[in-house]
Write an enzyme that holds these catalytic residues in place. Structure first.
Site, mmCIF file in Angstrom:
data_model
loop_
_atom_site.group_PDB
_atom_site.id
_atom_site.type_symbol
_atom_site.label_atom_id
_atom_site.label_comp_id
_atom_site.label_asym_id
_atom_site.label_seq_id
_atom_site.Cartn_x
_atom_site.Cartn_y
_atom_site.Cartn_z
ATOM 1 C CE1 TYR A 1 -4.938 104.284 -38.589
ATOM 2 C CE2 TYR A 1 -4.285 106.048 -40.090
ATOM 3 C CZ TYR A 1 -5.084 104.958 -39.788
ATOM 4 O OH TYR A 1 -6.039 104.553 -40.698
ATOM 5 C CE LYS B 1 -7.345 103.497 -43.857
ATOM 6 N NZ LYS B 1 -8.451 102.758 -44.510
#
Length: 258
Positions: A159, A166
């Site tokens: 990720y 995020k």
């Protein structure tokens, strides 16, 4: 007769980030329409038009507008249209994220300054910019929703750069909720589990990530864009009127596993 607490009849809003039939934005727009809302739906690139035009009937044939969030004139045109059409807004859904392929596939420590800045601008700061434009139109309160992922909280292999981005987005939700709460504006992050969208395919070895989540989640399945959309309806509706500032996991329970 009093309106059903999950009804969005009479509600108006904006759903951003539609790209194709796999988009989380599409799942949200369909669900909002089914609950009775009227909306403008935006897409970020002219290339998306041929993919999204056929989706109109499932969303109640909303007005579709091009809105690249890095183009301030397009953002201003979007809210000018909402102001002219309704004079108010009840909800805004921010469903977009971007990182260059090199920065997304590389180590966080190796990401470029330019790539980090762009990822933060499109994926996080754009939510603040949209909220700032929406605030004057939410005269009687409203709901702002953005999309996160578990990689904001824990390290998820591959990720990479999007994890810190995020995490910043989820922190922004908390601060925005505190700032806008006195005006009756509620702010949420929804954190879906892996969904096989075109955007997700840009994550290295995404299929392995999805299969792992499917096998280990308590419900032993992945979630759908429709699952996310129904959660957005709940958070926007009267049923969710006492919730704000949090991250709602829609991941078949995967986030509870170590």
């Amino acid at each position: 007769m009093a309106a059903h607490p999950f009804s969005l009849e009479g509600k108006t809003g904006i759903v951003t980030g539609l790209a194709n039939a796999d988009s989380i934005a599409y799942g949200c727009a369909k669900a909002m329409h089914e609950a009775g809302a009227e909306m403008i739906v935006t897409y970020g690139s002219p290339k998306a038009e041929k993919h999204i035009t056929p989706l109109g009937p499932d969303m109640g044939n909303p007005q579709l507008m091009l809105c690249d969030v890095q183009d301030e004139s397009q953002v201003e045109a979007l809210f000018a249209q909402a102001r002219e059409r309704w004079g108010k807004l009840d909800f805004l859904i921010h469903s977009m994220a971007f990182a260059t392929r090199d920065d997304l596939h590389g180590r966080v420590v190796d990401c470029s300054r330019e790539g980090f800045g762009m990822a933060m601008d499109v994926s996080c700061h754009s939510f603040m910019r949209l909220a700032r434009q929406a605030e004057p139109l939410m005269k009687e309160g409203g709901t702002l929703i953005t999309m996160s992922y578990y990689g904001a909280e824990k390290v998820v292999e591959n990720y990479n750069l999007m994890g810190p981005v995020k995490a910043a987005l989820e922190a922004s939700v908390r601060y925005m909720a505190d700032e806008l709460g006195p005006a009756g504006i509620r702010v949420h992050a929804i954190s879906p589990g892996p969904i096989r969208t075109r955007a997700a395919s840009g994550i290295k070895d995404f299929e392995n990530l999805a299969q792992t989540a499917e096998q280990r989640s308590p419900l032993r399945r992945l979630v759908s864009i429709e699952d996310v959309g129904r959660t957005a309806v709940f958070l926007t509706s009267e049923a969710g009127h006492s919730l704000t500032g949090g991250t709602t996991y829609v991941d078949a329970g995967d986030h509870v596993k170590a």
